[in-house]
Design a protein around this motif. Structure first.
Motif, PDB file in Angstrom:
ATOM      1  N   LYS A  64     -19.210  30.590 -19.022  1.00 16.80           N
ATOM      2  CA  LYS A  64     -18.769  29.646 -18.859  1.00 16.80           C
ATOM      3  C   LYS A  64     -18.246  29.347 -20.229  1.00 16.80           C
ATOM      4  CE  LYS A  64     -18.825  27.170 -14.685  1.00 16.80           C
ATOM      5  NZ  LYS A  64     -18.043  27.047 -14.071  1.00 16.80           N
ATOM      6  N   ARG A  65     -18.557  30.530 -21.023  1.00 24.27           N
ATOM      7  CA  ARG A  65     -18.924  30.086 -22.624  1.00 24.27           C
ATOM      8  C   ARG A  65     -17.147  29.825 -22.872  1.00 24.27           C
ATOM      9  NH1 ARG A  65     -19.864  35.069 -25.570  1.00 24.27           N
ATOM     10  NH2 ARG A  65     -19.462  36.475 -23.941  1.00 24.27           N
ATOM     11  N   ILE A  66     -16.894  29.211 -24.174  1.00 27.10           N
ATOM     12  CA  ILE A  66     -16.230  28.290 -24.435  1.00 27.10           C
ATOM     13  C   ILE A  66     -15.865  29.148 -25.938  1.00 27.10           C
ATOM     14  CG2 ILE A  66     -16.820  25.872 -23.508  1.00 27.10           C
ATOM     15  CD1 ILE A  66     -17.203  25.087 -25.750  1.00 27.10           C
ATOM     16  N   LEU A  67     -14.643  28.705 -26.591  1.00 25.87           N
ATOM     17  CA  LEU A  67     -13.811  29.418 -27.462  1.00 25.87           C
ATOM     18  C   LEU A  67     -15.073  28.789 -28.726  1.00 25.87           C
ATOM     19  CD1 LEU A  67      -9.928  29.813 -27.273  1.00 25.87           C
ATOM     20  CD2 LEU A  67     -11.998  31.584 -27.031  1.00 25.87           C
ATOM     21  N   THR A  68     -15.084  29.321 -29.959  1.00 26.51           N
ATOM     22  CA  THR A  68     -15.297  28.565 -31.089  1.00 26.51           C
ATOM     23  C   THR A  68     -14.831  28.142 -31.887  1.00 26.51           C
ATOM     24  OG1 THR A  68     -15.472  30.584 -32.117  1.00 26.51           O
ATOM     25  CG2 THR A  68     -17.269  30.433 -31.229  1.00 26.51           C
ATOM     26  N   GLU A  69     -14.598  27.208 -32.609  1.00 27.69           N
ATOM     27  CA  GLU A  69     -13.753  26.797 -33.491  1.00 27.69           C
ATOM     28  C   GLU A  69     -12.958  27.998 -34.789  1.00 27.69           C
ATOM     29  OE1 GLU A  69     -11.581  24.123 -35.006  1.00 27.69           O
ATOM     30  OE2 GLU A  69     -13.130  24.034 -34.420  1.00 27.69           O
ATOM     31  N   LYS A  70     -13.597  28.887 -34.591  1.00 29.33           N
ATOM     32  CA  LYS A  70     -13.180  30.467 -35.118  1.00 29.33           C
ATOM     33  C   LYS A  70     -11.975  30.668 -33.709  1.00 29.33           C
ATOM     34  CE  LYS A  70     -12.993  34.951 -36.711  1.00 29.33           C
ATOM     35  NZ  LYS A  70     -14.670  36.052 -37.187  1.00 29.33           N
ATOM     36  N   GLY A  71     -12.207  30.731 -32.869  1.00 27.76           N
ATOM     37  CA  GLY A  71     -11.988  31.013 -31.939  1.00 27.76           C
ATOM     38  C   GLY A  71     -10.341  30.137 -31.582  1.00 27.76           C
ATOM     39  N   ILE A  72     -10.834  29.266 -31.231  1.00 27.39           N
ATOM     40  CA  ILE A  72      -9.437  28.561 -31.363  1.00 27.39           C
ATOM     41  C   ILE A  72      -8.244  28.916 -32.889  1.00 27.39           C
ATOM     42  CG2 ILE A  72      -8.634  25.581 -31.728  1.00 27.39           C
ATOM     43  CD1 ILE A  72     -11.684  25.497 -29.691  1.00 27.39           C
ATOM     44  N   LYS A  73      -9.168  28.569 -33.626  1.00 25.76           N
ATOM     45  CA  LYS A  73      -7.665  29.301 -34.711  1.00 25.76           C
ATOM     46  C   LYS A  73      -7.212  30.066 -35.331  1.00 25.76           C
ATOM     47  CE  LYS A  73     -10.113  26.829 -38.084  1.00 25.76           C
ATOM     48  NZ  LYS A  73     -11.251  26.536 -39.380  1.00 25.76           N
ATOM     49  N   GLN A  74      -7.666  31.795 -34.439  1.00 26.80           N
ATOM     50  CA  GLN A  74      -7.503  32.345 -33.858  1.00 26.80           C
ATOM     51  C   GLN A  74      -5.795  32.644 -32.620  1.00 26.80           C
ATOM     52  OE1 GLN A  74     -10.731  34.561 -32.040  1.00 26.80           O
ATOM     53  NE2 GLN A  74     -10.983  36.022 -33.703  1.00 26.80           N
ATOM     54  N   SER A  75      -6.432  31.941 -31.430  1.00 30.91           N
ATOM     55  CA  SER A  75      -5.463  31.728 -30.690  1.00 30.91           C
ATOM     56  C   SER A  75      -4.345  30.633 -31.137  1.00 30.91           C
ATOM     57  CB  SER A  75      -6.777  30.788 -29.839  1.00 30.91           C
ATOM     58  OG  SER A  75      -7.180  31.260 -29.023  1.00 30.91           O
ATOM     59  N   LYS A  76      -4.155  30.130 -31.733  1.00 25.18           N
ATOM     60  CA  LYS A  76      -3.321  29.960 -32.649  1.00 25.18           C
ATOM     61  C   LYS A  76      -2.683  30.392 -33.939  1.00 25.18           C
ATOM     62  CE  LYS A  76      -4.697  24.503 -32.083  1.00 25.18           C
ATOM     63  NZ  LYS A  76      -5.280  23.452 -32.690  1.00 25.18           N
ATOM     64  N   ARG A  77      -3.357  31.278 -34.562  1.00 20.92           N
ATOM     65  CA  ARG A  77      -2.952  32.157 -35.332  1.00 20.92           C
ATOM     66  C   ARG A  77      -1.950  33.198 -34.325  1.00 20.92           C
ATOM     67  NH1 ARG A  77      -6.605  35.288 -39.216  1.00 20.92           N
ATOM     68  NH2 ARG A  77      -7.675  34.846 -37.344  1.00 20.92           N
ATOM     69  N   VAL A  78      -2.763  33.682 -33.315  1.00 18.59           N
ATOM     70  CA  VAL A  78      -1.157  34.538 -32.684  1.00 18.59           C
ATOM     71  C   VAL A  78      -0.140  34.106 -31.566  1.00 18.59           C
ATOM     72  CG1 VAL A  78      -1.373  35.562 -30.193  1.00 18.59           C
ATOM     73  CG2 VAL A  78      -3.659  35.639 -31.365  1.00 18.59           C
ATOM     74  N   ALA A  79       0.017  32.127 -31.572  1.00 21.91           N
ATOM     75  CA  ALA A  79       0.774  31.902 -30.731  1.00 21.91           C
ATOM     76  C   ALA A  79       2.164  31.645 -32.032  1.00 21.91           C
ATOM     77  CB  ALA A  79       0.363  30.375 -30.609  1.00 21.91           C
ATOM     78  N   ASP A  80       1.267  31.617 -33.086  1.00 24.23           N
ATOM     79  CA  ASP A  80       2.078  31.031 -34.749  1.00 24.23           C
ATOM     80  C   ASP A  80       3.172  32.412 -34.916  1.00 24.23           C
ATOM     81  OD1 ASP A  80       1.758  28.715 -34.168  1.00 24.23           O
ATOM     82  OD2 ASP A  80       0.356  29.256 -36.614  1.00 24.23           O
TER      83      ASP A  80
END
Length: 161
Positions: free
Chosen positions: A22-38
């Motif tokens: 159930k562990r969720i992404l941190t704010e850093k993880g959200i930014k990382q995911s968006k960076r990968v998509a970009d």
């Protein structure tokens, strides 16, 4: 068959009282995911199929990438990408996808599972690889006979701009 592995992005600390799945992404993880998509958008990297572990942190990573990558297919959750699934099971499932003539498969999952899969396909040892969070690794895999692969590239998130 082209297989791209995306390790889930940075998630909550394991020491919290939250169950591991159930562990969720941190704010850093959200930014990382968006960076990968970009990055994928800018390099015109697009999966034919996007498969994810059902663990929250992997699912969130996959969905953020899918949402931010134009023309990306919907995320499909598969239990065989859960953390700790036996390697034989993962390889068998990938073989089934190869039989369906799917050619560009993206997997979102976990360590050390991805390192073990890469090592097996490259006929190496699992401790030769360490896949960082939110990194992309691409393999050209042949499923004729014993599955084998050729490493095409691997990019840690820290180098993705």
């Amino acid at each position: 068959m082209l297989i791209t592995l995306l390790r889930h992005a940075n998630a909550e600390d394991r020491s919290l009282t939250v169950a591991d799945e159930k562990r969720i992404l941190t704010e850093k993880g959200i930014k990382q995911s968006k960076r990968v998509a970009d990055f994928c958008e800018s390099k015109q990297l697009l999966p034919e199929i996007l498969l994810s572990s059902p663990l929250t942190r992997a699912e969130q990573t996959a969905k953020i990438v899918q949402k931010n990558l134009k023309a990306c297919p919907e995320v499909t959750l598969v239990t065989w990408l859960e953390n700790g699934t036996p390697l034989k099971v993962v390889v068998a499932e990938l073989g089934k996808l190869a039989e369906q003539q799917l050619d560009n498969i993206w997997l979102v999952g976990h360590e050390p599972d991805f390192s073990e899969l890469i090592a097996y396909l490259l006929q190496s040892k699992g401790d030769h690889f360490s896949i960082k969070k939110a990194s992309l690794t691409s393999l050209d895999v042949c499923f004729t006979g014993t599955p084998t692969a050729r490493l095409l590239w691997s990019i840690p998130c820290s180098l993705i701009t």
